[in-house]
Design a protein around this motif. Structure first.
Motif, PDB file in Angstrom:
ATOM      1  N   VAL A 357     -14.782  34.964   3.072  1.00 24.84           N
ATOM      2  CA  VAL A 357     -15.566  34.153   2.139  1.00 24.84           C
ATOM      3  C   VAL A 357     -16.014  35.023   0.965  1.00 24.84           C
ATOM      4  O   VAL A 357     -16.505  36.141   1.169  1.00 24.84           O
ATOM      5  CB  VAL A 357     -16.805  33.545   2.832  1.00 24.84           C
ATOM      6  CG1 VAL A 357     -17.671  32.787   1.830  1.00 24.84           C
ATOM      7  CG2 VAL A 357     -16.376  32.610   3.955  1.00 24.84           C
ATOM      8  N   ARG A 358     -15.867  34.498  -0.228  1.00 24.21           N
ATOM      9  CA  ARG A 358     -16.353  35.162  -1.436  1.00 24.21           C
ATOM     10  C   ARG A 358     -17.601  34.448  -1.935  1.00 24.21           C
ATOM     11  O   ARG A 358     -17.581  33.227  -2.170  1.00 24.21           O
ATOM     12  CB  ARG A 358     -15.290  35.114  -2.530  1.00 24.21           C
ATOM     13  CG  ARG A 358     -13.982  35.830  -2.200  1.00 24.21           C
ATOM     14  CD  ARG A 358     -14.155  37.332  -2.198  1.00 24.21           C
ATOM     15  NE  ARG A 358     -12.858  38.016  -2.185  1.00 24.21           N
ATOM     16  CZ  ARG A 358     -12.715  39.316  -1.994  1.00 24.21           C
ATOM     17  NH1 ARG A 358     -13.782  40.085  -1.793  1.00 24.21           N
ATOM     18  NH2 ARG A 358     -11.511  39.874  -1.996  1.00 24.21           N
ATOM     19  N   VAL A 359     -18.681  35.189  -2.111  1.00 24.35           N
ATOM     20  CA  VAL A 359     -19.923  34.660  -2.671  1.00 24.35           C
ATOM     21  C   VAL A 359     -20.508  35.700  -3.615  1.00 24.35           C
ATOM     22  O   VAL A 359     -20.020  36.824  -3.701  1.00 24.35           O
ATOM     23  CB  VAL A 359     -20.963  34.314  -1.575  1.00 24.35           C
ATOM     24  CG1 VAL A 359     -20.479  33.182  -0.697  1.00 24.35           C
ATOM     25  CG2 VAL A 359     -21.293  35.554  -0.751  1.00 24.35           C
ATOM     26  N   ALA A 360     -21.565  35.329  -4.322  1.00 18.56           N
ATOM     27  CA  ALA A 360     -22.304  36.259  -5.169  1.00 18.56           C
ATOM     28  C   ALA A 360     -23.661  36.526  -4.527  1.00 18.56           C
ATOM     29  O   ALA A 360     -24.364  35.583  -4.160  1.00 18.56           O
ATOM     30  CB  ALA A 360     -22.484  35.694  -6.569  1.00 18.56           C
ATOM     31  N   VAL A 361     -24.001  37.785  -4.387  1.00 19.68           N
ATOM     32  CA  VAL A 361     -25.305  38.180  -3.847  1.00 19.68           C
ATOM     33  C   VAL A 361     -25.934  39.157  -4.819  1.00 19.68           C
ATOM     34  O   VAL A 361     -25.289  40.117  -5.261  1.00 19.68           O
ATOM     35  CB  VAL A 361     -25.177  38.846  -2.459  1.00 19.68           C
ATOM     36  CG1 VAL A 361     -26.551  39.230  -1.918  1.00 19.68           C
ATOM     37  CG2 VAL A 361     -24.462  37.918  -1.481  1.00 19.68           C
ATOM     38  N   ARG A 362     -27.173  38.903  -5.181  1.00 24.87           N
ATOM     39  CA  ARG A 362     -27.896  39.806  -6.060  1.00 24.87           C
ATOM     40  C   ARG A 362     -29.155  40.302  -5.364  1.00 24.87           C
ATOM     41  O   ARG A 362     -29.835  39.542  -4.663  1.00 24.87           O
ATOM     42  CB  ARG A 362     -28.308  39.101  -7.364  1.00 24.87           C
ATOM     43  CG  ARG A 362     -27.138  38.689  -8.239  1.00 24.87           C
ATOM     44  CD  ARG A 362     -26.263  39.884  -8.584  1.00 24.87           C
ATOM     45  NE  ARG A 362     -27.024  40.963  -9.219  1.00 24.87           N
ATOM     46  CZ  ARG A 362     -26.671  42.246  -9.159  1.00 24.87           C
ATOM     47  NH1 ARG A 362     -25.608  42.627  -8.474  1.00 24.87           N
ATOM     48  NH2 ARG A 362     -27.405  43.164  -9.786  1.00 24.87           N
ATOM     49  N   PRO A 363     -29.463  41.588  -5.525  1.00 26.29           N
ATOM     50  CA  PRO A 363     -30.704  42.093  -4.941  1.00 26.29           C
ATOM     51  C   PRO A 363     -31.909  41.499  -5.658  1.00 26.29           C
ATOM     52  O   PRO A 363     -31.841  41.181  -6.841  1.00 26.29           O
ATOM     53  CB  PRO A 363     -30.609  43.602  -5.186  1.00 26.29           C
ATOM     54  CG  PRO A 363     -29.718  43.744  -6.382  1.00 26.29           C
ATOM     55  CD  PRO A 363     -28.733  42.614  -6.281  1.00 26.29           C
ATOM     56  N   TRP A 364     -32.987  41.347  -4.914  1.00 21.87           N
ATOM     57  CA  TRP A 364     -34.221  40.825  -5.509  1.00 21.87           C
ATOM     58  C   TRP A 364     -35.381  41.388  -4.722  1.00 21.87           C
ATOM     59  O   TRP A 364     -35.299  41.503  -3.494  1.00 21.87           O
ATOM     60  CB  TRP A 364     -34.250  39.288  -5.438  1.00 21.87           C
ATOM     61  CG  TRP A 364     -35.010  38.682  -6.570  1.00 21.87           C
ATOM     62  CD1 TRP A 364     -36.351  38.436  -6.640  1.00 21.87           C
ATOM     63  CD2 TRP A 364     -34.454  38.244  -7.813  1.00 21.87           C
ATOM     64  NE1 TRP A 364     -36.673  37.883  -7.844  1.00 21.87           N
ATOM     65  CE2 TRP A 364     -35.522  37.749  -8.593  1.00 21.87           C
ATOM     66  CE3 TRP A 364     -33.181  38.229  -8.349  1.00 21.87           C
ATOM     67  CZ2 TRP A 364     -35.354  37.243  -9.870  1.00 21.87           C
ATOM     68  CZ3 TRP A 364     -32.991  37.719  -9.615  1.00 21.87           C
ATOM     69  CH2 TRP A 364     -34.070  37.236 -10.357  1.00 21.87           C
ATOM     70  N   PRO A 365     -36.461  41.750  -5.388  1.00 19.88           N
ATOM     71  CA  PRO A 365     -37.623  42.259  -4.658  1.00 19.88           C
ATOM     72  C   PRO A 365     -38.086  41.273  -3.597  1.00 19.88           C
ATOM     73  O   PRO A 365     -38.279  40.085  -3.876  1.00 19.88           O
ATOM     74  CB  PRO A 365     -38.680  42.431  -5.757  1.00 19.88           C
ATOM     75  CG  PRO A 365     -37.883  42.642  -7.012  1.00 19.88           C
ATOM     76  CD  PRO A 365     -36.670  41.773  -6.855  1.00 19.88           C
ATOM     77  N   GLY A 366     -38.206  41.738  -2.383  1.00 22.61           N
ATOM     78  CA  GLY A 366     -38.657  40.870  -1.304  1.00 22.61           C
ATOM     79  C   GLY A 366     -37.539  40.218  -0.521  1.00 22.61           C
ATOM     80  O   GLY A 366     -37.776  39.605   0.517  1.00 22.61           O
ATOM     81  N   GLY A 367     -36.319  40.311  -0.994  1.00 21.59           N
ATOM     82  CA  GLY A 367     -35.185  39.678  -0.303  1.00 21.59           C
ATOM     83  C   GLY A 367     -34.168  39.185  -1.297  1.00 21.59           C
ATOM     84  O   GLY A 367     -34.522  38.602  -2.324  1.00 21.59           O
ATOM     85  N   GLY A 368     -32.890  39.422  -1.007  1.00 23.13           N
ATOM     86  CA  GLY A 368     -31.836  39.101  -1.958  1.00 23.13           C
ATOM     87  C   GLY A 368     -31.640  37.619  -2.190  1.00 23.13           C
ATOM     88  O   GLY A 368     -32.236  36.763  -1.518  1.00 23.13           O
TER      89      GLY A 368
END
Length: 396
Positions: A357-368
């Motif tokens: 599976v291809r998805v986009a994940v971006r880091p974010w403070p407190g949880g991606g």
């Protein structure tokens, strides 16, 4: 910034749409791949691939002849694209992508020490980096407006942006639809208000062409978008729209033999590059019309919402607020997980290796933040596969 709980959308009644019969066999995406990340690089339909291949063949049969009248052919393609975007071809230039367009726009604006360049924490990273470099070069200051992930609507986003504007704000760089969170920031109302306050606006409309019925905001001083995401164009095809009062100030990234013609030709010509993607781009819009833009929009909007629903119900994730009519949805990953670039990339790689599976994940403070896209080649079972596999993945 502390997150407000916001207003939760009721996803319980969202159902997956039936596939569009006319779209069967249009794409060459590998059948074993659940490509739920169309919003990053797109996927070129086969008819558009064939149109570009015919142009490449023509090019190689007579390279000199192909280049001889190429500027005029590019201008002709631009006129057709401008008509699809409902904008003036004289204020539109073809570029490779929004990253290039942002660099051109920033290089065309005179900055003074102490000016403030406003961006948001939802902005596209490469564009924000370009703004930071311009600030460092000119003595300007980069200001990052923090927008709550769970801001319930466009009004709340607008208020958060305006709260970061002051008398020194010279430029605001805002996304029409954000890449990591699939939210509207640069709404027409916000852009108009910034214009009234004397703020020069750069609107990153990377996801607008093909998806939104009126993608170009005429109030934006500089507006740029990609055609290789939702408008079915080959990579790399983007557009830069400039208000008339700025066109004479536009500085191309490199001088060329077309520089004397001014904008847009001075921006478009860059010597011996492959221009076939630009010449084939109108074929993507033609295909979208043949399929029926409203039918495509209804299918993709509903499928993206269904994907978000199963991620909430099966993987236990939290839905982030969505913008109506957008073909992408985002969910919040568990607290403390995937909040660094390394961890986010690791999750994307793991989902590909374990689930295909291809998805986009971006880091974010407190949880991606995980984003899924929906395009005509996607099916409900692919989102279910992601949700079930992710639920197991998160147990590790």
């Amino acid at each position: 910034m502390t997150e407000d709980p916001g207003t939760a959308e009721d996803l319980s009644t969202v159902e997956s749409p039936a596939p569009l019969p006319a779209a069967e066999g249009l794409f060459s995406v590998a059948p074993h791949t659940a490509h739920l990340n169309h919003g990053s690089f797109g996927a070129v339909p086969l008819p558009v691939q064939r149109a570009q291949e015919a142009l490449r063949t023509e090019h190689e049969l007579d390279p000199d002849g192909f280049f001889a009248d190429l500027p005029d052919r590019i201008a002709g393609a631009r006129v057709r694209i401008a008509a699809e975007l409902a904008t003036d071809p004289d204020r539109l230039a073809l570029v490779a992508n929004v990253t290039e367009a942002a660099a051109i726009a920033l290089d065309s604006i005179p900055f003074a020490p102490g000016d403030r360049i406003l961006v948001t924490d939802h902005g596209y990273g490469a564009v924000t980096q370009a703004a930071a470099r311009k600030a460092a070069e000119t003595g300007a200051e980069l200001v990052v407006a923090e927008l709550p992930l769970v801001a319930p609507d466009e009004r709340a986003v607008r208020e958060a942006v305006l709260a970061a504007v002051d008398g020194r704000t010279a430029v605001a760089i805002l996304d029409r639809i954000t890449s990591p969170t699939a939210r509207t920031v640069a709404s027409p109302a916000l852009v108009a208000e910034l214009r009234e306050r004397g703020v020069t606006t750069l609107v990153d409309g990377a996801h607008a062409p093909g998806m939104l019925p009126e993608p170009v905001d005429p109030n934006a001083d500089f507006w740029f978008g990609n055609l290789h995401k939702w408008a079915f164009a080959p990579r790399a095809t983007g557009v830069l729209s400039v208000r008339p009062e700025w066109t004479a100030r536009v500085r191309p990234l490199a001088l060329s033999w077309e520089h004397h013609r001014g904008f847009p030709a001075s921006v478009e010509w860059r010597g011996t590059c492959d221009y076939t993607s630009w010449l084939a781009a109108p074929a993507g819009f033609q295909l979208l019309r043949e399929l029926g833009r409203e039918a495509v929009a209804a299918h993709n909007t509903a499928l993206a919402a269904y994907g978000q629903r199963v991620l909430v119900e099966r993987a236990g994730l939290r839905a982030l607020p969505a913008t109506p009519g957008v073909w992408m949805r985002a969910v919040r990953l568990p607290r403390g997980r995937f909040d660094t670039e390394q961890a986010a990339r690791g999750l994307m790689a793991g989902l590909w290796q374990r689930l295909g599976v291809r998805v986009a994940v971006r880091p974010w403070p407190g949880g991606g933040v995980l984003r899924v896209s929906a395009q005509l080649y996607n099916r409900a079972a692919e989102y279910e596969r992601l949700a079930d596999g992710l639920a197991e993945f998160l147990k590790d």
